[in-house]
Design an enzyme around this catalytic site. Structure first.
Site, PDB file in Angstrom:
ATOM      1  N   ALA A   1       0.804  -1.225   0.000  1.00  0.00           N
ATOM      2  CA  ALA A   1       0.000   0.000   0.000  1.00  0.00           C
ATOM      3  C   ALA A   1       0.835   1.272   0.000  1.00  0.00           C
ATOM      4  CB  ALA A   1      -0.946  -0.014   1.199  1.00  0.00           C
TER       5      ALA A   1
ATOM      6  N   CYS B   1      -6.366  -6.709   4.548  1.00  0.00           N
ATOM      7  CA  CYS B   1      -7.579  -6.748   5.373  1.00  0.00           C
ATOM      8  C   CYS B   1      -8.613  -7.725   4.846  1.00  0.00           C
ATOM      9  CB  CYS B   1      -8.190  -5.347   5.480  1.00  0.00           C
ATOM     10  SG  CYS B   1      -7.114  -4.156   6.313  1.00  0.00           S
TER      11      CYS B   1
ATOM     12  N   ASP C   1       3.053   0.761   7.646  1.00  0.00           N
ATOM     13  CA  ASP C   1       3.077  -0.011   8.891  1.00  0.00           C
ATOM     14  C   ASP C   1       4.442  -0.051   9.569  1.00  0.00           C
ATOM     15  OD1 ASP C   1       0.473  -0.495   8.252  1.00  0.00           O
ATOM     16  OD2 ASP C   1       0.652  -2.668   8.070  1.00  0.00           O
TER      17      ASP C   1
ATOM     18  N   ARG D   1     -25.851  15.555  24.212  1.00  0.00           N
ATOM     19  CA  ARG D   1     -26.764  16.291  25.105  1.00  0.00           C
ATOM     20  C   ARG D   1     -26.664  15.784  26.546  1.00  0.00           C
ATOM     21  NH1 ARG D   1     -32.535  16.028  22.296  1.00  0.00           N
ATOM     22  NH2 ARG D   1     -33.100  17.211  24.178  1.00  0.00           N
TER      23      ARG D   1
ATOM     24  N   ARG E   1       4.207   9.672 -11.915  1.00  0.00           N
ATOM     25  CA  ARG E   1       3.304  10.626 -12.560  1.00  0.00           C
ATOM     26  C   ARG E   1       3.890  12.037 -12.580  1.00  0.00           C
ATOM     27  NH1 ARG E   1      -1.850   8.029  -9.398  1.00  0.00           N
ATOM     28  NH2 ARG E   1      -2.432   6.481 -10.982  1.00  0.00           N
TER      29      ARG E   1
ATOM     30  N   ASN F   1      -1.880   4.053   2.918  1.00  0.00           N
ATOM     31  CA  ASN F   1      -2.138   4.666   1.610  1.00  0.00           C
ATOM     32  C   ASN F   1      -1.942   6.180   1.654  1.00  0.00           C
ATOM     33  OD1 ASN F   1      -3.289   2.770  -0.643  1.00  0.00           O
ATOM     34  ND2 ASN F   1      -4.078   1.966   1.283  1.00  0.00           N
TER      35      ASN F   1
END
Length: 442
Positions: A10, A42, A281, A440, A21, A303
């Site tokens: 990730a 996951c 991680d 509340r 890019r 990510n």
């Protein structure tokens, strides 16, 4: 410019894509210890449970895509063993051939992830004992559980332990959870843990709490688990007691490490060593409420941090804004969520707090459906700032946790919560959302 990235999941590949890019002429080399890129860790428990049918469904992008479409030198079986920060060289071994390698870098990103904690139990080399972190781990478990496996013991009652236990039950196995703690889900407050325990017992899971595993016994395959208080038969064991950051190979650099072993980074994902970044991680995450570095390894953080690191490496300045400790897990019919601080964390930080626990419903009380929602909310007594929310129920948990996470990010007070314009229709809510009901009362 030579950019080297350690780790092809990730954080690493989010960073790699930002670099290629923004700087298409730069050379990007990724050193991946395994053979699979960009997979969904996951989702592994659900592959074991048969909900995810094909292992390739867990792969977001194949290695070939990174190589052929983006020009990334995406290597496999390259295990990094040392980083020479002074000469800017990464060293390691190609595990399938045994050949050493060296790669020079101008900028280095460490995105090496984390590994399952696996203490040196006597008998841990026996067949039938597994951890779950990678697709190969999951494949071994799926293959192994076909071999007349009826009784499965999960060591650890945290997120992964709960998800794995559920999926083994769904596969028709008799499941036991052993945990050193006196309760399941210790990241939650005790009232939330009680719901988890009741759900486990209702689904036929045997709970062995407050006991410490000492050894595994058997001939070639595990047959028995010995704890400090008894012994338990098992055909298979899954050890799921947490993870540790993969950072041993940087210790010669003098890099600053967190008490957990995670690499300390600043908001730009820079480490204390020049031209070296870290993300995911293996790195720390800044906690916006605790106002200090923390270690909560999750795919969402990986990510984001990878994207920030890649942008900065490519010369486009970005910062990681921090996190508030948000998580959610499915456990049979329950959804359990948490964001912000729990009561124990507030105590550790010596915060003067108030807390409330209450049962409500995720929809209008007159709308059909017996669907209780239990929530705990905590605030700072002096400032009225919301500090944390936990919730458990069959539905409506995710909505409240995500709204609360947004409120925590922006340091909202409980009075602010009362004034939120939250969606309402009888099937989905009451005129006062459960979060507002709690606000509340606090």
């Amino acid at each position: 410019m030579n950019v080297v990235i350690i780790g092809g999941d990730a954080a690493g590949m989010s960073a790699a894509m930002q670099v290629v890019r923004a700087q298409p002429d730069w050379k990007v080399t990724v050193l991946e210890k395994g053979a699979i890129y960009s997979y969904a860790q996951c989702g592994l428990p659900y592959y074991i449970g048969g909900i995810v049918k094909e292992r390739d469904d867990l792969i977001a992008r194949a290695r070939e895509v990174f190589q052929e479409e983006h020009g990334i030198d995406a290597r496999i079986y390259h295990e990094v063993q040392d980083v020479d920060g002074e000469n800017q060289i990464v060293k390691g071994i190609v595990t399938d051939s045994g050949e050493p390698f060296e790669v020079a870098y101008d900028k280095l990103l460490i995105a090496s992830g984390a590994s399952p904690v696996f203490p040196s139990f006597d008998g841990s080399e026996l067949e039938g004992i597994h951890v779950l972190k990678t697709i190969p781990d999951a494949e071994k478990i799926v293959t192994d559980m076909q071999e007349d496996v009826l009784n499965v013991t999960v060591v650890g009652g945290g997120y992964i332990g709960l998800e794995v236990a559920e999926n083994f039950v769904e596969q028709g196995k008799k499941v036991r959870i052993i945990d050193l703690s006196e309760r399941l889900g210790t990241v939650y407050d005790e009232e939330i843990s009680e719901f988890i325990q009741k759900e486990a017992e209702a689904k036929g899971i045997e709970l062995v709490l407050g006991e410490s595993v000492k050894s595994f016994e058997g001939d070639q395959r595990v047959e028995l688990i010995q704890t400090d208080q008894g012994e338990y038969r098992a055909d298979m064991v899954i050890v799921a007691i947490g993870v540790k950051p993969n950072s041993d190979f940087v210790k010669n650099t003098g890099m600053h490490l967190h008490e957990t072993g995670a690499i300390v980074v600043n908001p730009y994902m820079e480490t204390s060593v020049k031209n070296i970044y870290a993300a995911g991680d293996c790195a720390t995450q800044y906690h916006r409420l605790k106002e200090k570095n923390d270690y909560i390894p999750l795919g969402t953080h990986a990510n984001k941090q990878g994207r920030v690191a890649g942008s900065n490496i490519a010369g486009n300045t970005k910062t990681f804004k921090g996190m508030v400790g948000t998580s959610i897990v499915k456990f049979f019919d329950l959804t359990i969520g948490k964001t912000g601080l729990g009561e124990n964390e507030a105590k550790e930080l010596e915060i003067d707090y108030e807390v409330i626990g209450f049962e409500t419903a995720p929809h209008a009380s007159y709308y059909p459906g017996d669907n209780p929602l239990f929530m705990r909310m905590i605030k700072h007594k002096q400032t009225d700032q919301l500090l944390g929310v936990q919730a458990v129920g069959k539905s409506g948990v995710d909505k409240r946790i995500d709204v609360a996470a947004t409120a925590l990010y922006h340091r909202m007070t409980t009075e602010d919560m009362e004034n939120l314009d939250i969606s309402y229709a009888p099937p989905y809510n009451s005129t006062w959302d459960p979060l507002q009901q709690g606000a509340r009362r606090l």
